[in-house]
Design an enzyme around this catalytic site. Structure first.
Site, PDB file in Angstrom:
ATOM      1  N   LYS A   1      58.186  82.776 -30.800  1.00 28.70           N
ATOM      2  CA  LYS A   1      57.056  83.253 -29.998  1.00 28.70           C
ATOM      3  C   LYS A   1      55.758  82.635 -30.514  1.00 28.70           C
ATOM      4  O   LYS A   1      55.729  82.020 -31.591  1.00 28.70           O
ATOM      5  CB  LYS A   1      56.971  84.776 -30.061  1.00 28.70           C
ATOM      6  CG  LYS A   1      56.740  85.333 -31.455  1.00 28.70           C
ATOM      7  CD  LYS A   1      56.721  86.845 -31.448  1.00 28.70           C
ATOM      8  CE  LYS A   1      56.459  87.387 -32.860  1.00 28.70           C
ATOM      9  NZ  LYS A   1      56.355  88.857 -32.892  1.00 28.70           N
TER      10      LYS A   1
ATOM     11  N   ARG B   1      55.508 101.944 -31.482  1.00 23.68           N
ATOM     12  CA  ARG B   1      54.894 100.877 -30.688  1.00 23.68           C
ATOM     13  C   ARG B   1      55.671 100.696 -29.392  1.00 23.68           C
ATOM     14  O   ARG B   1      55.203 101.102 -28.331  1.00 23.68           O
ATOM     15  CB  ARG B   1      54.856  99.585 -31.517  1.00 23.68           C
ATOM     16  CG  ARG B   1      53.984  98.495 -30.944  1.00 23.68           C
ATOM     17  CD  ARG B   1      53.869  97.305 -31.881  1.00 23.68           C
ATOM     18  NE  ARG B   1      55.149  96.610 -32.072  1.00 23.68           N
ATOM     19  CZ  ARG B   1      55.272  95.484 -32.769  1.00 23.68           C
ATOM     20  NH1 ARG B   1      54.216  94.947 -33.370  1.00 23.68           N
ATOM     21  NH2 ARG B   1      56.447  94.888 -32.901  1.00 23.68           N
TER      22      ARG B   1
ATOM     23  N   TYR C   1      25.086  75.930 -42.699  1.00 19.80           N
ATOM     24  CA  TYR C   1      24.286  76.933 -42.005  1.00 19.80           C
ATOM     25  C   TYR C   1      23.818  78.060 -42.919  1.00 19.80           C
ATOM     26  O   TYR C   1      24.521  78.483 -43.832  1.00 19.80           O
ATOM     27  CB  TYR C   1      25.087  77.553 -40.858  1.00 19.80           C
ATOM     28  CG  TYR C   1      25.252  76.662 -39.655  1.00 19.80           C
ATOM     29  CD1 TYR C   1      24.142  76.251 -38.908  1.00 19.80           C
ATOM     30  CD2 TYR C   1      26.507  76.248 -39.255  1.00 19.80           C
ATOM     31  CE1 TYR C   1      24.301  75.447 -37.789  1.00 19.80           C
ATOM     32  CE2 TYR C   1      26.674  75.432 -38.134  1.00 19.80           C
ATOM     33  CZ  TYR C   1      25.560  75.033 -37.404  1.00 19.80           C
ATOM     34  OH  TYR C   1      25.718  74.231 -36.296  1.00 19.80           O
TER      35      TYR C   1
ATOM     36  N   MET D   1      31.928  75.057 -36.704  1.00 25.02           N
ATOM     37  CA  MET D   1      32.942  74.951 -35.653  1.00 25.02           C
ATOM     38  C   MET D   1      33.809  73.711 -35.775  1.00 25.02           C
ATOM     39  O   MET D   1      35.026  73.769 -35.587  1.00 25.02           O
ATOM     40  CB  MET D   1      32.273  74.974 -34.274  1.00 25.02           C
ATOM     41  CG  MET D   1      33.255  74.984 -33.119  1.00 25.02           C
ATOM     42  SD  MET D   1      32.466  75.061 -31.496  1.00 25.02           S
ATOM     43  CE  MET D   1      31.752  76.705 -31.534  1.00 25.02           C
TER      44      MET D   1
END
Length: 366
Positions: A42, A137, A257, A305
């Site tokens: 998955k 769950r 930053y 980023m």
């Protein structure tokens, strides 16, 4: 080695060793025999590439696959995967007929889903019944199972091939894990009392199958261990980038930053062509490390980023274009996903599945 086609000009990629994944699968199979081993693929095979991993394991005679979503199962079928596929999450919407048509094995714990599969089936549809033994769950609660079975017995087009549950805390709580296994055994006995004989009973995820021999039953479901996370396994992924810039900055210089790092001496700072937009956790700012020429270099300043910065004090000979390993093996040095996750205050699963598609995968098969 093969590489996905990409328009990226960066020397940044994910390297996946398919042979290591197969070795891990075979290692798990040898430890859990005679149980079948269904590989959990998955979430894009935990970031490793669902189609590539499935194709490779199918060639290696994998017993079956587990996915979370119907969409993942359809993708595999549409690309020629014929091995049995279990849809673990049991969320079907309006896809019941599609599940039947594509010969996916549904996990069922809601009576409306069971009734829908029964209504649409032209012949017996195999299902795996999920019971909730303590995860709270998904699954039929153990104390409600008999009532559920009584209703299930009225449906004539379903074959209960499997019975399953999911362990909540095999990493941390032996008593709870053993209690869940005992509860599962009682659920299995209750099914037999009502005339059901599921041939595939399964509870064991990676940690459970490695630590609890009494959890193997008929089938085990390795996930994270398949990709080499765990003792005695073979890590299957390297996250790699390169140095795109080097500059020497004087004492007192802010790096990155918000001036979160200020040099306390004249420093040689390398900028690396990867960032949180690729899946590198921002939490590694001022606390993570990378490998350059087999040496550990600290991340300094905020991870941005597309880029991050490292201090080259421990590797003064580094130059532009040098390979940088975010995690994985480089020369004789190793920086594991587990260590990276710990520094980022998360778990290895999250590190792997958050690696974005803009980072091309390269597949090592020899």
């Amino acid at each position: 080695m093969t590489r996905e086609q990409s328009t990226s000009a960066r020397d940044t990629w994910i390297e996946v060793d398919l042979k290591s994944i197969l070795r891990n699968y075979q290692n798990i199979k040898s430890k859990t025999d005679p149980a079948k081993v269904y590989a959990v693929i998955k979430a894009n095979a935990y970031g490793h590439g669902i189609l590539e991993v499935a194709t490779w394991l199918e060639k290696g005679a994998c017993d079956g696959f587990c996915v979370a979503l119907v969409e993942e199962g359809l993708l595999l079928r549409e690309h020629g995967i014929r091995t049995p596929i279990i849809v673990l999450n049991g969320i079907y919407g309006k896809t019941h007929q599609t599940v039947i048509d594509y010969e996916l094995t549904p996990v069922v714990y809601r009576m409306d889903d069971a009734q829908c599969f029964d209504l649409l089936s032209q012949q017996k549809t195999k299902i795996h019944l999920k019971v909730d033994t303590g995860m709270a769950r998904l699954g039929v609660r153990a104390e409600e199972l008999e009532t559920f079975i009584e209703k299930l017995k009225t449906l004539k087009n379903l074959q209960v091939e499997g019975l399953m549950t999911h362990m909540s805390s095999p990493w941390t709580d032996t008593r709870e894990t053993e209690r869940q296994i005992a509860s599962f055994i009682k659920c299995k006995a209750l099914l037999r009392k009502h005339g059901y004989e599921p041939s595939l009973c399964h509870v064991a995820n990676s940690e459970t199958l490695l630590k609890y021999n009494n959890s193997h039953f008929d089938l085990v479901r390795p996930g994270i261990s398949l990709y080499g996370i765990g003792d005695g396994l073979h890590p299957a992924m390297r996250l790699v980038s390169s140095i795109v810039s080097i500059r020497t900055v004087p004492k007192g210089s802010a790096v990155g930053y918000n001036q979160s790092f200020v040099t306390n001496t004249s420093s040689r700072i390398a900028t690396i062509g990867i960032g949180y937009g690729d899946g590198v956790p921002r939490r590694l700012s001022n606390r993570g490390q990378v490998l350059i020429q087999g040496k550990r270099c600290p991340i300094v300043g905020a991870v941005s980023m597309d880029l991050l910065n490292v201090d080259l004090s421990s590797c003064p000979e580094a130059s532009i274009g040098d390979e940088v390993v975010i995690f994985g093996q480089q020369k004789d040095a190793f920086l594991g996903v587990e260590e990276v996750a710990q520094l980022a205050d998360t778990i290895p699963y999250e590190i792997l599945v958050q690696l974005l598609s803009r980072v091309p995968r390269m597949y090592k098969i020899s």
